[in-house]
Design a protein around this motif. Structure first.
Motif, PDB file in Angstrom:
ATOM      1  N   LEU A 179      35.315  46.643  43.832  1.00 45.87           N
ATOM      2  CA  LEU A 179      36.251  46.468  43.212  1.00 45.87           C
ATOM      3  C   LEU A 179      37.999  46.804  42.992  1.00 45.87           C
ATOM      4  CD1 LEU A 179      34.950  44.228  40.102  1.00 45.87           C
ATOM      5  CD2 LEU A 179      35.785  43.223  41.996  1.00 45.87           C
ATOM      6  N   SER A 180      37.570  47.985  42.829  1.00 47.04           N
ATOM      7  CA  SER A 180      38.442  49.452  43.108  1.00 47.04           C
ATOM      8  C   SER A 180      39.164  49.505  44.265  1.00 47.04           C
ATOM      9  CB  SER A 180      38.357  50.841  42.596  1.00 47.04           C
ATOM     10  OG  SER A 180      37.459  51.070  43.807  1.00 47.04           O
ATOM     11  N   ASN A 181      38.643  48.520  45.525  1.00 42.93           N
ATOM     12  CA  ASN A 181      39.079  48.262  47.072  1.00 42.93           C
ATOM     13  C   ASN A 181      40.512  47.832  46.883  1.00 42.93           C
ATOM     14  OD1 ASN A 181      38.769  50.326  48.934  1.00 42.93           O
ATOM     15  ND2 ASN A 181      37.119  48.479  49.479  1.00 42.93           N
ATOM     16  N   LEU A 182      40.314  46.235  45.735  1.00 44.11           N
ATOM     17  CA  LEU A 182      41.063  45.648  45.533  1.00 44.11           C
ATOM     18  C   LEU A 182      42.660  46.001  44.487  1.00 44.11           C
ATOM     19  CD1 LEU A 182      38.611  42.427  45.552  1.00 44.11           C
ATOM     20  CD2 LEU A 182      39.299  43.501  47.250  1.00 44.11           C
ATOM     21  N   SER A 183      43.419  44.797  45.170  1.00 38.66           N
ATOM     22  CA  SER A 183      44.453  44.732  43.931  1.00 38.66           C
ATOM     23  C   SER A 183      44.270  43.999  42.858  1.00 38.66           C
ATOM     24  CB  SER A 183      46.021  43.911  44.525  1.00 38.66           C
ATOM     25  OG  SER A 183      45.255  42.356  45.083  1.00 38.66           O
ATOM     26  N   ARG A 184      44.772  44.264  41.976  1.00 35.35           N
ATOM     27  CA  ARG A 184      44.441  42.856  40.168  1.00 35.35           C
ATOM     28  C   ARG A 184      44.170  41.772  40.860  1.00 35.35           C
ATOM     29  NH1 ARG A 184      47.436  46.213  35.412  1.00 35.35           N
ATOM     30  NH2 ARG A 184      46.865  48.002  36.114  1.00 35.35           N
ATOM     31  N   ASP A 185      45.495  41.228  41.689  1.00 29.66           N
ATOM     32  CA  ASP A 185      45.518  39.942  41.653  1.00 29.66           C
ATOM     33  C   ASP A 185      44.181  39.335  42.987  1.00 29.66           C
ATOM     34  OD1 ASP A 185      48.103  39.657  40.367  1.00 29.66           O
ATOM     35  OD2 ASP A 185      49.433  39.670  42.522  1.00 29.66           O
ATOM     36  N   GLU A 186      43.666  40.049  43.061  1.00 31.23           N
ATOM     37  CA  GLU A 186      42.683  40.011  44.580  1.00 31.23           C
ATOM     38  C   GLU A 186      40.913  40.083  43.078  1.00 31.23           C
ATOM     39  OE1 GLU A 186      43.525  41.458  48.276  1.00 31.23           O
ATOM     40  OE2 GLU A 186      43.100  42.827  47.574  1.00 31.23           O
ATOM     41  N   ARG A 187      41.280  40.886  42.161  1.00 34.30           N
ATOM     42  CA  ARG A 187      40.513  41.193  41.508  1.00 34.30           C
ATOM     43  C   ARG A 187      40.605  40.072  40.167  1.00 34.30           C
ATOM     44  NH1 ARG A 187      40.986  47.321  41.587  1.00 34.30           N
ATOM     45  NH2 ARG A 187      42.588  46.527  39.659  1.00 34.30           N
ATOM     46  N   ARG A 188      41.914  39.129  40.246  1.00 38.01           N
ATOM     47  CA  ARG A 188      41.354  37.920  39.359  1.00 38.01           C
ATOM     48  C   ARG A 188      41.384  36.504  39.921  1.00 38.01           C
ATOM     49  NH1 ARG A 188      43.776  38.010  34.438  1.00 38.01           N
ATOM     50  NH2 ARG A 188      44.369  40.621  33.868  1.00 38.01           N
ATOM     51  N   LYS A 189      41.544  36.453  41.586  1.00 35.96           N
ATOM     52  CA  LYS A 189      40.678  35.625  42.324  1.00 35.96           C
ATOM     53  C   LYS A 189      39.684  35.651  42.363  1.00 35.96           C
ATOM     54  CE  LYS A 189      41.841  34.179  46.625  1.00 35.96           C
ATOM     55  NZ  LYS A 189      43.430  33.401  48.026  1.00 35.96           N
ATOM     56  N   LEU A 190      38.934  36.849  42.857  1.00 39.23           N
ATOM     57  CA  LEU A 190      37.976  36.640  43.313  1.00 39.23           C
ATOM     58  C   LEU A 190      36.548  36.669  41.910  1.00 39.23           C
ATOM     59  CD1 LEU A 190      35.712  37.286  45.037  1.00 39.23           C
ATOM     60  CD2 LEU A 190      35.744  40.159  44.500  1.00 39.23           C
ATOM     61  N   LEU A 191      37.267  37.187  40.470  1.00 34.04           N
ATOM     62  CA  LEU A 191      36.290  37.244  39.117  1.00 34.04           C
ATOM     63  C   LEU A 191      36.653  35.817  38.517  1.00 34.04           C
ATOM     64  CD1 LEU A 191      36.173  40.861  38.074  1.00 34.04           C
ATOM     65  CD2 LEU A 191      34.522  39.504  39.638  1.00 34.04           C
ATOM     66  N   GLY A 192      37.787  35.104  38.842  1.00 39.55           N
ATOM     67  CA  GLY A 192      38.573  34.195  37.955  1.00 39.55           C
ATOM     68  C   GLY A 192      38.710  34.623  36.642  1.00 39.55           C
ATOM     69  N   ASP A 193      38.824  33.277  35.506  1.00 42.10           N
ATOM     70  CA  ASP A 193      38.753  33.580  33.606  1.00 42.10           C
ATOM     71  C   ASP A 193      38.078  34.584  33.400  1.00 42.10           C
ATOM     72  OD1 ASP A 193      41.290  32.303  34.622  1.00 42.10           O
ATOM     73  OD2 ASP A 193      40.822  30.194  34.659  1.00 42.10           O
ATOM     74  N   GLU A 194      38.213  35.277  32.014  1.00 43.01           N
ATOM     75  CA  GLU A 194      38.139  35.183  31.131  1.00 43.01           C
ATOM     76  C   GLU A 194      37.187  34.644  30.106  1.00 43.01           C
ATOM     77  OE1 GLU A 194      40.282  38.142  28.996  1.00 43.01           O
ATOM     78  OE2 GLU A 194      40.761  39.845  30.225  1.00 43.01           O
ATOM     79  N   PRO A 195      36.362  34.982  29.688  1.00 42.50           N
ATOM     80  CA  PRO A 195      35.019  36.326  29.770  1.00 42.50           C
ATOM     81  C   PRO A 195      34.170  36.329  30.951  1.00 42.50           C
ATOM     82  CG  PRO A 195      34.384  34.807  28.321  1.00 42.50           C
ATOM     83  CD  PRO A 195      35.135  34.038  28.571  1.00 42.50           C
ATOM     84  N   LEU A 196      34.362  38.025  31.284  1.00 46.46           N
ATOM     85  CA  LEU A 196      33.541  37.917  33.170  1.00 46.46           C
ATOM     86  C   LEU A 196      32.402  37.750  32.509  1.00 46.46           C
ATOM     87  CD1 LEU A 196      35.929  41.238  34.023  1.00 46.46           C
ATOM     88  CD2 LEU A 196      36.447  38.067  34.251  1.00 46.46           C
ATOM     89  N   PRO A 197      31.698  37.578  33.542  1.00 45.16           N
ATOM     90  CA  PRO A 197      29.885  37.268  33.568  1.00 45.16           C
ATOM     91  C   PRO A 197      29.405  38.655  33.177  1.00 45.16           C
ATOM     92  CG  PRO A 197      30.711  36.665  35.900  1.00 45.16           C
ATOM     93  CD  PRO A 197      31.843  37.626  34.977  1.00 45.16           C
ATOM     94  N   ALA A 198      28.610  38.422  31.715  1.00 46.22           N
ATOM     95  CA  ALA A 198      27.722  39.332  30.933  1.00 46.22           C
ATOM     96  C   ALA A 198      26.822  39.563  31.101  1.00 46.22           C
ATOM     97  CB  ALA A 198      28.460  39.339  29.483  1.00 46.22           C
ATOM     98  N   PRO A 199      25.449  40.023  32.129  1.00 49.37           N
ATOM     99  CA  PRO A 199      24.287  39.719  32.054  1.00 49.37           C
ATOM    100  C   PRO A 199      23.431  41.047  30.379  1.00 49.37           C
ATOM    101  CG  PRO A 199      25.047  41.191  33.950  1.00 49.37           C
ATOM    102  CD  PRO A 199      26.182  40.283  32.665  1.00 49.37           C
ATOM    103  N   THR A 200      24.346  41.828  30.255  1.00 49.51           N
ATOM    104  CA  THR A 200      24.138  42.089  29.132  1.00 49.51           C
ATOM    105  C   THR A 200      25.214  42.867  27.976  1.00 49.51           C
ATOM    106  OG1 THR A 200      24.353  44.296  29.006  1.00 49.51           O
ATOM    107  CG2 THR A 200      22.480  44.056  30.665  1.00 49.51           C
TER     108      THR A 200
END
Length: 307
Positions: A179-200
């Motif tokens: 994710l650090s390779n991506l811009s903030r906008d690219e990260r938001r587009k990839l991950l979607g809205d909060e809350p982000l997925p949380a396995p734990t």
């Protein structure tokens, strides 16, 4: 397959389904995933090929059909086609199917990923011998994390990890590097809205928390995921750099038992140093960077030479 064999397989197929308890899948199916029937011949064939590659040994037509969600006749026809094309093999004595060499190891020995794996192997062995932790060499293919080499430590974690990592990027040390390779906008587009997925409960579920993890990676040279992917498991990842950015990472994984903050810092520093050596030394780094970034014309040249 003659009519007698067809009836036998279909009876077994029906019997296995009838013995299933609601909410519980048989062993083969449980490893592969839900038996949702694929649509279209290409998707069905790929589904069967995935099953053959992932199962640890030869499997019967009935179990493969059940795991794939296909009718036995359809599964049999497609499996026989895979046998004919060299992607599967069938034991005449047991009439069981398994993946053939063409499916198990399709890449050329000169492929950039194989070259990187071979050139980095000594670094992985050194890390394992010195720190007694499981260490992975991970390459980023698009937004996917692929393990191309793995040296198990004192606590092998093969039940938790496959060849490619599917846990949420924001909850994974390797994912944070990607994710650090991506811009903030690219990260938001990839991950979607909060809350982000949380396995734990320990995973970053907000963009503010994720940005803090990325800033920590930039300052110390490694990413840390403690308990955020699996309870009781830590991961540390240090980026491998190519000409166009991070192409992958080295990662330690293991039990958090006996691993305090000082030990994590020591492991992170060791990974960072090894990743820097790999980034600067192997001639395969540029080739891998071109491959994962789709920059090089080598593939086109190779194909044109074969036509």
């Amino acid at each position: 397959m003659d009519r007698k064999e067809t009836r036998t397989v279909e009876r077994k197929h029906s019997a296995i389904r009838s013995r299933q308890t609601p909410g519980k899948r048989p062993a083969l199916e449980g490893r592969i995933g839900p038996p949702t029937a694929p649509r279209g011949a290409p998707e069905r064939t790929l589904r069967l090929l995935q099953i053959l590659i992932e199962v640890p040994g030869p499997a019967t037509l009935a179990s493969i059909a059940l795991a794939s969600g296909l009718e036995p006749n359809t599964a049999h026809r497609l499996l026989e086609r895979l046998v004919e094309t060299g992607y599967a093999r069938k034991c005449d004595a047991t009439r069981r199917y398994s993946a053939a060499a063409r499916a198990l190891y399709p890449m050329s020995l000169h492929h950039p990923l194989n070259r990187l794996r071979l050139e980095s192997r000594e670094q992985l062995r050194h890390l394992r011998e010195r720190h007694d932790q499981s260490v992975c060499l991970i390459v980023f293919v698009g937004h996917q994390r692929v393990i191309i080499d793995f040296v198990p430590g004192r606590e092998p974690l093969s039940p938790l990890y496959g060849t490619w990592l599917s846990n949420p990027l924001n909850a994974s040390a390797a994912g944070i590097v990607l994710l650090s390779n991506l811009s903030r906008d690219e990260r938001r587009k990839l991950l979607g809205d909060e809350p982000l997925p949380a396995p734990t409960p320990h995973a970053a579920t907000t963009y503010a928390a994720l940005e803090a993890e990325i800033q920590a990676l930039a300052s110390r040279g490694y990413a840390l995921a403690r308990l955020s992917t699996f309870i009781g498991i830590y991961a540390v990842a240090a980026p491998i750099r190519g000409p166009q950015g991070f192409i992958g990472c080295l990662a330690f994984t293991g039990s958090v038992h006996g691993i305090d903050e000082d030990v994590l810092a020591m492991l992170g520093g060791a990974l960072r140093d090894a990743a820097n050596l790999i980034s600067g030394a192997p001639p395969s780094i540029k080739a891998v960077s071109d491959f994962v970034g789709n920059h090089a014309p080598d593939g086109e040249t190779y194909l044109n030479g074969r036509i």
